[in-house]
Design an enzyme around this catalytic site. Structure first.
Site, PDB file in Angstrom:
ATOM      1  N   SER A   1       0.840  -1.201   0.000  1.00 37.26           N
ATOM      2  CA  SER A   1       0.000   0.000   0.000  1.00 37.26           C
ATOM      3  C   SER A   1       0.874   1.250   0.000  1.00 37.26           C
ATOM      4  CB  SER A   1      -0.903   0.015   1.244  1.00 37.26           C
ATOM      5  OG  SER A   1      -1.499   1.275   1.445  1.00 37.26           O
TER       6      SER A   1
ATOM      7  N   TYR B   1      -2.245  -1.041  10.304  1.00 37.83           N
ATOM      8  CA  TYR B   1      -2.400  -1.464   8.904  1.00 37.83           C
ATOM      9  C   TYR B   1      -1.171  -1.076   8.087  1.00 37.83           C
ATOM     10  CZ  TYR B   1      -4.222  -1.316   4.081  1.00 37.83           C
ATOM     11  OH  TYR B   1      -4.402  -1.472   2.729  1.00 37.83           O
TER      12      TYR B   1
END
Length: 285
Positions: free
Chosen positions: A177, A190
């Protein structure tokens, strides 16, 4: 792709979210995308393949001639729709329902893929969860464990089980990400797992280079997937993706071709790398 107007009144209560409830529904594949047998008869196992980026990858791979096995958690309706779309492409799809946090299930998923298709050429680790919080003190330990056990542990489980089947010319692709590079104040845990995925990709690529197995990753930016309404409130939904240079959220159809590239011979001189599909954020790595 045009800018989309996201309905802010569509928060979902459970993760990883359901695509059929989204408004607007994500764009899975462009009509203008022409397959050219880049992945003809290649067998791919994909985690989180029922919706969002995973679904788009699966449909693009099918259009390129691949045979697809999809792992999904519990989104039966989305999974069946994805299978239908793959079959409409003339492809074959094996649905594998289960929890990737369970190592034994991951082993069984590999075995069922081999039993069904006879081989395995590409592994795509894509499943993820996230639990936004404003401060590190607010992170629940239960959610911390779930985030790491979903977002990074299964990468090890799946690859370990797949290694006896992969050979020279095969590929592993991991979904990291943009948050691994620029950080995220409300997704600390995350983003940490996504940073771990970058290191996993680089380390594994070095380990497997002598075997001729290439390992790369894709780092999406703000992409309109079920995970977004499943984790953010109405205000954040309304403004989702507007802070990147292109000024809008991306569509899964704009990310999936990067996976096609990394799985095909077009990227034969690439390993240990990360492709950044993020709407124009310039970040290191």
């Amino acid at each position: 792709m045009e800018n989309i107007t996201i309905d802010k009144n569509q928060e979902q209560k459970t993760q990883p979210g359901k695509e059929f409830n989204m408004n607007p529904e994500p764009v899975t594949i462009r009509d203008s995308y022409k397959g050219s047998d880049k992945l003809k008869n290649k067998v791919v196992l994909l985690t989180g393949g029922d919706s969002g980026i995973g679904k788009s990858i699966a449909v693009h791979f099918a259009r390129e001639g691949a045979l697809v096995a999809i792992i999904y958690l519990n989104e039966e309706k989305d999974a069946l729709q994805t299978k239908n779309e793959i079959e409409n492409e003339g492809g074959q799809c094996l649905l594998l329902q289960g929890d990737v946090k369970n190592e034994q299930f991951c082993k069984e998923a590999i075995d069922k893929t081999i039993s069904n298709f006879g081989s395995l050429n590409c592994v795509i680790n894509n499943a993820a969860m996230q639990f936004p919080t404003e401060h590190i003190e607010d992170i629940k330990i239960e959610n911390l464990h779930t985030t790491f056990e979903t977002n990074i542990y299964p990468y090890f489980y799946i690859v370990k089980a797949a290694m006896k089947h992969l050979k020279a010319g095969d590929t592993i692709i991991n979904t990291t990400s943009v948050t691994a590079y620029r950080g995220s104040e409300h997704l600390i845990d995350y983003a940490s797992t996504k940073g771990a995925i970058v290191s996993f990709t680089r380390s594994l690529s070095k380990s497997l280079a002598e075997k001729g197995i290439r390992v790369n990753a894709v780092a999406p930016g703000p992409i309109w997937t079920p995970l977004i309404p499943a984790t953010f409130d109405g205000e954040k939904l309304e403004n989702f993706g507007k802070d990147v240079p292109l000024g809008r959220a991306g569509q899964p159809a704009e990310v999936a071709p990067a996976y096609v590239y990394l799985a095909s011979e077009d990227s034969s001189y690439m390993t240990g790398q990360v492709l950044h599909v993020n709407g124009g954020e310039v970040i290191g790595g």
